[in-house]
Design a protein around this motif. Sequence first.
Motif, PDB file in Angstrom:
ATOM      1  N   ALA A 167       0.784  -1.271  -0.077  1.00 19.64           N
ATOM      2  CA  ALA A 167      -0.172  -0.098  -0.095  1.00 19.64           C
ATOM      3  C   ALA A 167       1.021   1.231  -0.108  1.00 19.64           C
ATOM      4  CB  ALA A 167      -1.084  -0.009   1.265  1.00 19.64           C
ATOM      5  N   GLY A 168       0.570   2.074  -1.056  1.00 19.85           N
ATOM      6  CA  GLY A 168       1.355   3.362  -1.055  1.00 19.85           C
ATOM      7  C   GLY A 168       2.821   3.087  -1.529  1.00 19.85           C
ATOM      8  N   GLY A 169       3.071   2.027  -2.303  1.00 24.18           N
ATOM      9  CA  GLY A 169       4.450   1.715  -2.493  1.00 24.18           C
ATOM     10  C   GLY A 169       4.980   2.335  -3.634  1.00 24.18           C
ATOM     11  N   ARG A 170       6.284   2.268  -3.936  1.00 21.96           N
ATOM     12  CA  ARG A 170       6.873   2.794  -5.337  1.00 21.96           C
ATOM     13  C   ARG A 170       7.094   1.603  -6.267  1.00 21.96           C
ATOM     14  NH1 ARG A 170      11.976   3.404  -1.139  1.00 21.96           N
ATOM     15  NH2 ARG A 170      11.072   1.406  -0.945  1.00 21.96           N
ATOM     16  N   LEU A 171       6.309   1.887  -7.381  1.00 26.74           N
ATOM     17  CA  LEU A 171       6.328   0.918  -8.500  1.00 26.74           C
ATOM     18  C   LEU A 171       7.042   1.632  -9.770  1.00 26.74           C
ATOM     19  CD1 LEU A 171       4.902  -1.471  -9.714  1.00 26.74           C
ATOM     20  CD2 LEU A 171       3.180  -0.101 -10.597  1.00 26.74           C
ATOM     21  N   HIS A 195       6.833   5.398 -11.153  1.00 29.52           N
ATOM     22  CA  HIS A 195       8.083   5.718 -11.953  1.00 29.52           C
ATOM     23  C   HIS A 195       8.051   4.887 -13.236  1.00 29.52           C
ATOM     24  CE1 HIS A 195       9.702   8.201  -8.494  1.00 29.52           C
ATOM     25  NE2 HIS A 195       9.690   6.854  -7.758  1.00 29.52           N
ATOM     26  N   VAL A 196       8.108   5.607 -14.273  1.00 29.52           N
ATOM     27  CA  VAL A 196       8.131   4.983 -15.627  1.00 29.52           C
ATOM     28  C   VAL A 196       9.778   4.940 -16.445  1.00 29.52           C
ATOM     29  CG1 VAL A 196       7.290   5.115 -18.064  1.00 29.52           C
ATOM     30  CG2 VAL A 196       5.854   5.479 -16.057  1.00 29.52           C
ATOM     31  N   SER A 214       7.772  10.233 -12.293  1.00 31.72           N
ATOM     32  CA  SER A 214       9.108  10.437 -13.129  1.00 31.72           C
ATOM     33  C   SER A 214       8.837   9.721 -14.210  1.00 31.72           C
ATOM     34  CB  SER A 214      10.277  10.175 -12.071  1.00 31.72           C
ATOM     35  OG  SER A 214      10.500   8.660 -12.250  1.00 31.72           O
ATOM     36  N   ALA A 215       9.715   9.983 -15.327  1.00 29.37           N
ATOM     37  CA  ALA A 215       9.739   9.241 -16.772  1.00 29.37           C
ATOM     38  C   ALA A 215      11.071   9.355 -17.016  1.00 29.37           C
ATOM     39  CB  ALA A 215       8.790   9.535 -17.478  1.00 29.37           C
ATOM     40  N   ARG A 216      11.845   8.399 -17.234  1.00 33.53           N
ATOM     41  CA  ARG A 216      13.279   8.136 -17.523  1.00 33.53           C
ATOM     42  C   ARG A 216      13.546   7.018 -18.638  1.00 33.53           C
ATOM     43  NH1 ARG A 216      16.751   9.011 -11.913  1.00 33.53           N
ATOM     44  NH2 ARG A 216      15.825  11.165 -11.508  1.00 33.53           N
ATOM     45  N   ASP A 217      14.640   7.362 -19.195  1.00 34.18           N
ATOM     46  CA  ASP A 217      15.158   6.027 -20.418  1.00 34.18           C
ATOM     47  C   ASP A 217      15.029   4.768 -19.502  1.00 34.18           C
ATOM     48  OD1 ASP A 217      16.005   5.509 -23.060  1.00 34.18           O
ATOM     49  OD2 ASP A 217      17.157   4.498 -21.615  1.00 34.18           O
ATOM     50  N   ALA A 218      14.886   3.685 -20.192  1.00 36.68           N
ATOM     51  CA  ALA A 218      14.886   2.385 -19.535  1.00 36.68           C
ATOM     52  C   ALA A 218      16.237   1.867 -18.867  1.00 36.68           C
ATOM     53  CB  ALA A 218      14.414   1.364 -20.572  1.00 36.68           C
ATOM     54  N   ALA A 219      17.090   2.530 -19.357  1.00 37.69           N
ATOM     55  CA  ALA A 219      18.735   2.123 -18.963  1.00 37.69           C
ATOM     56  C   ALA A 219      18.882   2.648 -17.840  1.00 37.69           C
ATOM     57  CB  ALA A 219      19.393   2.397 -20.004  1.00 37.69           C
ATOM     58  N   GLU A 220      18.421   3.875 -17.525  1.00 39.18           N
ATOM     59  CA  GLU A 220      18.495   4.775 -16.043  1.00 39.18           C
ATOM     60  C   GLU A 220      17.883   4.131 -14.960  1.00 39.18           C
ATOM     61  OE1 GLU A 220      18.019   9.007 -16.482  1.00 39.18           O
ATOM     62  OE2 GLU A 220      17.650   8.678 -18.691  1.00 39.18           O
ATOM     63  N   LEU A 221      18.492   4.376 -13.730  1.00 38.63           N
ATOM     64  CA  LEU A 221      17.783   3.861 -12.376  1.00 38.63           C
ATOM     65  C   LEU A 221      16.543   4.981 -12.321  1.00 38.63           C
ATOM     66  CD1 LEU A 221      20.824   3.172 -10.151  1.00 38.63           C
ATOM     67  CD2 LEU A 221      19.186   1.723 -10.906  1.00 38.63           C
ATOM     68  N   PRO A 223      14.588   7.461  -9.612  1.00 41.61           N
ATOM     69  CA  PRO A 223      14.863   8.449  -8.616  1.00 41.61           C
ATOM     70  C   PRO A 223      14.982   8.047  -7.282  1.00 41.61           C
ATOM     71  CG  PRO A 223      12.661   9.209  -9.390  1.00 41.61           C
ATOM     72  CD  PRO A 223      13.349   8.039 -10.358  1.00 41.61           C
ATOM     73  N   GLU A 224      14.243   6.843  -7.036  1.00 41.99           N
ATOM     74  CA  GLU A 224      14.189   6.160  -5.473  1.00 41.99           C
ATOM     75  C   GLU A 224      14.320   4.791  -5.752  1.00 41.99           C
ATOM     76  OE1 GLU A 224      10.967   7.504  -3.262  1.00 41.99           O
ATOM     77  OE2 GLU A 224       9.531   7.437  -5.152  1.00 41.99           O
ATOM     78  N   PRO A 225      14.524   3.919  -4.866  1.00 41.11           N
ATOM     79  CA  PRO A 225      14.532   2.536  -4.670  1.00 41.11           C
ATOM     80  C   PRO A 225      13.214   2.025  -5.223  1.00 41.11           C
ATOM     81  CG  PRO A 225      15.950   2.982  -3.014  1.00 41.11           C
ATOM     82  CD  PRO A 225      15.165   4.359  -3.661  1.00 41.11           C
TER      83      PRO A 225
END
Length: 335
Positions: A167-171, A195-196, A214-221, A223-225
């Motif tokens: 619940a409320g997690g980072r996906l 995060h996409v 957030s939305a970044r390139d697939a090869a990037e990390l 911004p948070e675990p």
Amino acid sequence: MHAWSVVEPGPVESGSLRLVEKPVPVPDADELLVRVRACGVCRTDLHVAEGDLPVHRPGVTPGHEVVGVVAGFGAAVRGFDVGERVGVAWLRRTDGTCAYCARGAENLCPASRYTGWDADGGYAPYTTVPAAFAYRLPGDLDDVTLAPLLCAGIIGYRALRRAALPAGGRLGLYGFGGSAHLCAQVAMAEGAVVHVLTRGAAARKLALELGAASARDAAELPPEPLDSAILFAPVGDLVPVALRALDRGGTLAIAGIHLSDVPALRYETDLFYEKQLRSVTSNTREDGREFLALAAAHAVHATTHPYPLSRADEALRDLKAGRFDGAAVLVNDLS
């Protein structure tokens, strides 16, 4: 009728999918005959057309995100009326008697059969479906909006549940096509931070418009675990990338039916700290009913790009090339 057929699996640019003449199908005793109004374009259709999946029915007509109306039915069918709008999805039939079906895991049934793979699907004016596997559809959404929900939406929902998001997690969502952009809406409606990570600039833009953090390139990390991640892109090289992005105890679910080879994993960096790696196999009918109810409750909507059914080959080529965000939908203009 005119219908699309996988005449010889291979690259869609080479004409593996062709428009041919086929007889209007005759429903079996327990089946509905469905007049197709719209059919979503799924990446699985591309895998069938190009031979990534083994041939189950030579010359098959793809398509398993079908919105249509009942045009007839077999003698054993009860509870459906001619003219009633119904949905036809990927899972077409199971034996209903095996150990998997008995425990509510009909998606694992060894005798399972699939629309657009084992039987002709919705890239045609008519298709059939066992009445027990047809979905009753909400009346307030149009055909084009509904079509992608019937596979992209349902399988994204199952992948979300397999990802064990707290619940409320980072996906994290790797790839952001038809399925992921629907999954993201459900996750955010339920309180997740999304995060996409995807290669396409248009897809990243859509993700931010839908509310992704957030939305970044697939090869990037990210911004948070991440507590959980879902891999929608059929790219095995992204498995270790996504695993490294997980926090301790995180889960990665792989949503696709086909995936390129996964490179070697390093236990210390990729799997240690009780990270989990899960696959996703089709869906149950209960998954479909749950998702359609959630989609209605949370106003989950598909970003759609309509194509005439007569241009289904073009839609698959555009899907392969990443020329659109969201989902393509074929609108029947054939007879």
